[in-house]
Design a protein around this motif. Structure first.
Motif, short mmCIF file in Angstrom:
data_model
loop_
_atom_site.label_atom_id
_atom_site.label_comp_id
_atom_site.label_asym_id
_atom_site.label_seq_id
_atom_site.Cartn_x
_atom_site.Cartn_y
_atom_site.Cartn_z
N ILE A 210 0.84 -1.20 0.00
CA ILE A 210 0.00 0.00 0.00
C ILE A 210 0.88 1.26 0.00
CG2 ILE A 210 -1.66 1.35 1.37
CD1 ILE A 210 -2.85 -1.08 -0.06
N ARG A 211 1.94 1.23 0.80
CA ARG A 211 2.83 2.40 0.84
C ARG A 211 3.50 2.63 -0.51
NH1 ARG A 211 3.23 0.54 6.20
NH2 ARG A 211 4.87 -0.94 5.70
N GLU A 212 3.82 1.54 -1.19
CA GLU A 212 4.43 1.66 -2.52
C GLU A 212 3.45 2.30 -3.52
OE1 GLU A 212 5.33 -2.09 -4.37
OE2 GLU A 212 6.76 -1.22 -5.78
N VAL A 213 2.21 1.82 -3.48
CA VAL A 213 1.18 2.38 -4.38
C VAL A 213 0.89 3.83 -4.02
CG1 VAL A 213 -1.25 2.21 -5.08
CG2 VAL A 213 0.13 0.14 -4.90
N SER A 214 0.79 4.10 -2.73
CA SER A 214 0.49 5.46 -2.27
C SER A 214 1.59 6.43 -2.70
CB SER A 214 0.35 5.47 -0.74
OG SER A 214 0.10 6.77 -0.30
N ALA A 215 2.84 5.99 -2.56
CA ALA A 215 3.96 6.87 -2.93
C ALA A 215 3.89 7.20 -4.43
CB ALA A 215 5.29 6.19 -2.61
N TYR A 216 3.57 6.21 -5.23
CA TYR A 216 3.51 6.47 -6.67
C TYR A 216 2.31 7.36 -7.02
CZ TYR A 216 4.32 6.04 -11.60
OH TYR A 216 4.59 6.35 -12.92
N VAL B 227 -6.63 11.35 -3.82
CA VAL B 227 -7.13 10.03 -4.24
C VAL B 227 -6.89 9.02 -3.12
CG1 VAL B 227 -6.98 8.22 -5.98
CG2 VAL B 227 -6.61 10.61 -6.63
N LYS B 228 -7.95 8.37 -2.70
CA LYS B 228 -7.86 7.40 -1.60
C LYS B 228 -7.56 5.99 -2.14
CE LYS B 228 -8.92 10.58 1.32
NZ LYS B 228 -7.80 11.21 2.04
N GLY C 250 -2.39 6.88 5.25
CA GLY C 250 -3.54 7.76 5.45
C GLY C 250 -4.54 7.72 4.31
N ARG C 251 -4.12 7.23 3.16
CA ARG C 251 -5.06 7.17 2.02
C ARG C 251 -6.06 6.02 2.13
NH1 ARG C 251 -3.10 10.06 -2.67
NH2 ARG C 251 -0.89 10.47 -2.50
N ILE D 278 -12.20 2.76 9.64
CA ILE D 278 -12.57 2.79 8.22
C ILE D 278 -13.63 1.72 7.93
CG2 ILE D 278 -10.38 3.79 7.45
CD1 ILE D 278 -9.49 0.95 6.66
N GLU D 279 -14.11 1.68 6.69
CA GLU D 279 -15.20 0.77 6.33
C GLU D 279 -14.66 -0.54 5.76
OE1 GLU D 279 -18.00 1.69 7.19
OE2 GLU D 279 -18.39 3.80 6.79
N ALA D 280 -15.52 -1.57 5.81
CA ALA D 280 -15.18 -2.84 5.15
C ALA D 280 -16.29 -3.16 4.15
CB ALA D 280 -15.07 -3.95 6.18
N TYR D 281 -15.89 -3.69 3.00
CA TYR D 281 -16.85 -4.00 1.93
C TYR D 281 -16.72 -5.47 1.56
CZ TYR D 281 -16.95 1.04 1.78
OH TYR D 281 -17.07 2.35 2.14
N ASP D 282 -17.87 -6.10 1.35
CA ASP D 282 -17.91 -7.54 1.18
C ASP D 282 -17.74 -7.95 -0.29
OD1 ASP D 282 -18.20 -10.15 2.16
OD2 ASP D 282 -20.33 -10.18 1.62
N THR D 283 -17.31 -9.17 -0.45
CA THR D 283 -17.08 -9.77 -1.77
C THR D 283 -18.40 -9.96 -2.53
OG1 THR D 283 -15.99 -11.68 -2.82
CG2 THR D 283 -17.30 -12.14 -0.86
N PRO D 284 -18.39 -9.96 -3.85
CA PRO D 284 -19.64 -10.15 -4.60
C PRO D 284 -20.22 -11.55 -4.42
CG PRO D 284 -17.87 -9.38 -6.05
CD PRO D 284 -17.24 -9.75 -4.75
#
Lengths: 90, 287
Positions: free
Chosen positions: B95-101, B116-117, B139-140, B182-188
């Protein structure tokens, strides 16, 4: 910029278009077949020509079968076809 | 939250009219490797020229061990989607790698850093075990999202409609997300024809604390919305709770009861959540 090789983009599904491009050093050939030709041919042609201009392409063969694609889809598929055909924006 | 294949114009351009609160433009599994370039350009143009102000927009990008994910972000971040969904997330480092980019592209594009979150898609055994690490990594991160199909494949078990095999993953994700605020979202639910099964599965996900559920078909949107929306009775009760609290304050009462039951902090908290949902869904004023 020139189209360097044959390329295709898009599909024949509804709201999409299928584009084939080929290199041509001398002239621009643009053939468009659209299910909404009567209403939107000018707009489709305009979107294609603007994308060619964006990529500074003035020659080549372009064949399009349109299934009612919106302007943003036409531009996206044109860009994809051009990039696949070796054209890069400068 | 409705998944829309990134290379299908017919669905993409109607993304905000299908009733879902969130449209997830998929550049990953729904797009074959030789069409990644086309989908990326199409999604970018859809974001650029179409109006999606009626719903939240998430872009699911390709995994960080592929050549595609940075190109995906280069294309879509300048258009400011609400969230990016990195896939097969197995730890906070990813996540930190993606956030940094994302930060680099935001800076390059002149948009506010952090706009962008990130909504990590957790779909591996390691990812589930590291859910809290992922949720608290940056934080994102705005929520956690469970991917049941890949998860069960990773667990070497069969995915069933009953979902016993993902019970642990579901509860672990909800707990980690809630622990981080934060929120959690379920699989389809993947059987497009089975509406009763969908309702049962959605009601169960709600009972565990999920804030929402993904769908892979527009036909599933209504049932999921219905289950996750508070009922009229729940809204009425939440208003009664808040009214009773106000009345109690006016009268200087320390202990407040409603319909013969004491109103304690968790009841007030739940009432506030219901009223927040009422505001978000109906704009308030249902009473």
């Amino acid at each position: 910029m020139k189209i360097l090789k044959n390329a295709v983009a898009g599909t024949l599904e509804s709201s999409d278009l299928f584009i084939q491009i080929e290199p041509d050093d001398t002239e621009l050939v643009l053939e468009i077949d659209s299910v909404v030709a009567n209403q939107y041919m000018d707009a489709i042609r305009g979107a294609v020509l603007e994308t060619l201009k964006e990529f500074d392409v003035s020659t080549g063969k372009i064949f399009i079968k349109d299934k009612g694609a919106l302007d943003c889809v036409i531009r996206a598929r044109m860009e994809t076809a051009l990039k696949r055909g070796g054209v890069e924006k400068e | 939250m409705l998944f829309l294949p990134g290379n299908t114009p017919n669905m993409l351009i109607n993304g905000d009219t299908l009733g879902a609160d969130t449209a997830i433009f998929d550049l990953e599994d729904a797009v074959s490797p030789d069409e990644k370039d086309a989908a990326r350009i199409l999604v970018r143009n859809a974001l650029k020229y179409q109006d999606f102000s009626g719903c939240e927009v998430v872009v699911r990008i390709n995994p960080t061990d592929t050549e595609f994910w940075k190109k995906d972000l280069d294309a879509v971040i300048p258009l400011k989607p609400d969230m990016i969904m990195p896939t097969k997330v197995s730890g906070g480092g990813m996540i930190r790698e993606v956030s940094a980019y994302i930060g680099q592209v935001e800076e390059r594009s002149g948009i506010e850093k952090g706009s962008v979150k990130i909504l990590p898609l957790i779909e591996t055994a390691l990812g589930v075990e590291k859910a809290f690490d992922i949720a608290s990594s940056d934080g994102r991160v705005a929520g956690l999202f469970l991917g049941g199909e890949d998860f069960t494949a990773d667990m070497h078990c069969k995915r069933t409609k009953e979902g016993q095999e993902i019970f642990y993953a579901r509860t672990r994700l909800v707990c980690a997300a809630r622990a981080c605020g934060i929120e959690a979202y379920d699989t389809p639910f993947t059987d497009v024809e089975d509406m009763e099964g969908l309702r049962t599965d959605t009601e169960f996900a709600k009972s565990l604390g999920f804030a929402g559920k993904a769908v892979i078909s527009p036909r599933h949107v209504d049932i999921v919305n219905e289950v996750f929306s508070p009922t009229e009775a729940e809204i009425e009760y939440a208003h009664d709770v808040m009214d009773a609290i106000e009345e109690g304050k006016r009268q200087g009462k320390g202990v407040i009861s409603l319909r013969g039951k004491m109103i304690d902090a968790p009841i007030v908290k739940r009432a506030r959540q219901v009223l927040e949902m009422e505001q978000a869904i109906y704009g308030g004023g249902c009473r």
